[in-house]
Design a protein around this motif. Sequence first.
Motif, PDB file in Angstrom:
ATOM      1  N   GLU A 174       0.621  -1.374   0.268  1.00 34.72           N
ATOM      2  CA  GLU A 174       0.174   0.014   0.091  1.00 34.72           C
ATOM      3  C   GLU A 174       0.885   1.452   0.018  1.00 34.72           C
ATOM      4  O   GLU A 174       0.344   2.162  -0.485  1.00 34.72           O
ATOM      5  N   GLU A 175       2.192   1.104   0.443  1.00 34.74           N
ATOM      6  CA  GLU A 175       2.996   2.332   0.449  1.00 34.74           C
ATOM      7  C   GLU A 175       3.679   2.647  -0.944  1.00 34.74           C
ATOM      8  O   GLU A 175       3.887   3.888  -0.829  1.00 34.74           O
ATOM      9  N   SER A 176       3.764   1.718  -1.787  1.00 32.08           N
ATOM     10  CA  SER A 176       4.564   2.157  -2.846  1.00 32.08           C
ATOM     11  C   SER A 176       3.640   2.971  -3.846  1.00 32.08           C
ATOM     12  O   SER A 176       2.285   2.825  -3.678  1.00 32.08           O
ATOM     13  N   MET A 177       4.387   3.711  -4.583  1.00 31.96           N
ATOM     14  CA  MET A 177       3.876   4.700  -5.581  1.00 31.96           C
ATOM     15  C   MET A 177       3.163   3.672  -6.881  1.00 31.96           C
ATOM     16  O   MET A 177       3.828   2.576  -6.936  1.00 31.96           O
ATOM     17  N   PHE A 178       2.352   3.855  -7.351  1.00 32.79           N
ATOM     18  CA  PHE A 178       1.733   3.074  -8.584  1.00 32.79           C
ATOM     19  C   PHE A 178       1.883   3.971  -9.956  1.00 32.79           C
ATOM     20  O   PHE A 178       1.376   5.087 -10.017  1.00 32.79           O
TER      21      PHE A 178
END
Length: 373
Positions: free
Chosen positions: A25-29
């Motif tokens: 959930e923390e990663s940029m997409f």
Amino acid sequence: MIETYVEVDIDKIIKNINNIQSIDEESMFCAVIKANGYGLGAVRIAREIEEFVDYFAVARLEEAISLRKSGITKPVMVLAYVNFEEIDKCVKYDIDLPIYDLEYAKKINDSISGKLKVHIALDTGHGRIGFRESELDDIKKLKNLDNLDVISAFSHFSTADEKDTSFTMIQKERFYNILNQIKDYYKFKFIHLANSAGAIKHNITKDMMRIGISLYGIYPSIEVKNEKLIYLEQCFKYISHVSYVKDIPANTPISYGRTFISKEPMKIATIPLGYADGYMRAFSNKGEVLINNKLCKVLGLVCMDQLMVDVSGMEVYMDDEVIIYPNIYKESNKINTIPYELMTSIAMRVPRIYKKNGKIIDIDNYLGEIYED
Ligand SMILES: *Cc1c(COP(=O)(O)O)cnc(C)c1O
């Protein structure tokens, strides 16, 4: 009625994004929408998913500019080469570029007024673009180029979709190795490494994942699909309709070249779909389509605008729906290619119909409209 079209379900794309994001959930997409969004329509899709993603990536400057002109404000990066003469436009439209050659970087730096956001491309084994570990000095010299705002470094996997994971691990190690050796030179805002396979199969995400094929609900390979770690749903249907049905006796040739000749009486359906729609001629006597829930084999050579299939023993009538690529993994395998190529080959003349909440929200038809004012 449009005979042959692609239907794109926006809700499914958004679900795929959410499911992939759940890996971390923390990663940029970063939504990779190069090649007109893998054939499905980059601008339409970008508008609908902009609020759910952090970044967009495309392959050509024109694609990036068309996103900006259509009102996209999230960061956009070009993943490949941009001609030196056009670099000004990257500054003007706020488009990020990859940097992988010192001389080229210097030329860019001297020619632009204003700052250009760049990502250092590192070649850790893909062998396409990027500085290699032997070019550390060049990477360090980029620091002196004042007009380049180095915000990030990235690399790209070559085998993340394969069963054998060893080379992916080597690439990851090389990536961190290079970063370690330049860490005193750059304060990267973020780094990025994973494509769909890297994220879904290997759980590699930090700090941003670049998701292309899986955005559209397709697994990068059967190996990745079989592991079923992340649920994806294909967001598009490629649809045509039966245009003619006939019964033929034995010994009847079908299509150019008479490569198929019936051995017994058969029922044949004609479909208004051909290689000019991106349905490759390599599917001649090989491809299968789905009509009334049954697989029907392509008979004879695929023509430019039409093809014939076997509907023997079936109740089939003119205007019945035909599903093209009922199993896109299986179909692509038959002609030694991958779903990526089948998707990006769907011709511009095939209308794209966009659906959201079960309703049609847009139709893009480059052939022109049929209705009268
Ligand atoms: C195309 C591309 C991607 C996306 O790859 P998928 O396998 O479609 O997820 C990511 N990074 C780079 C550099 C690419 O060229």
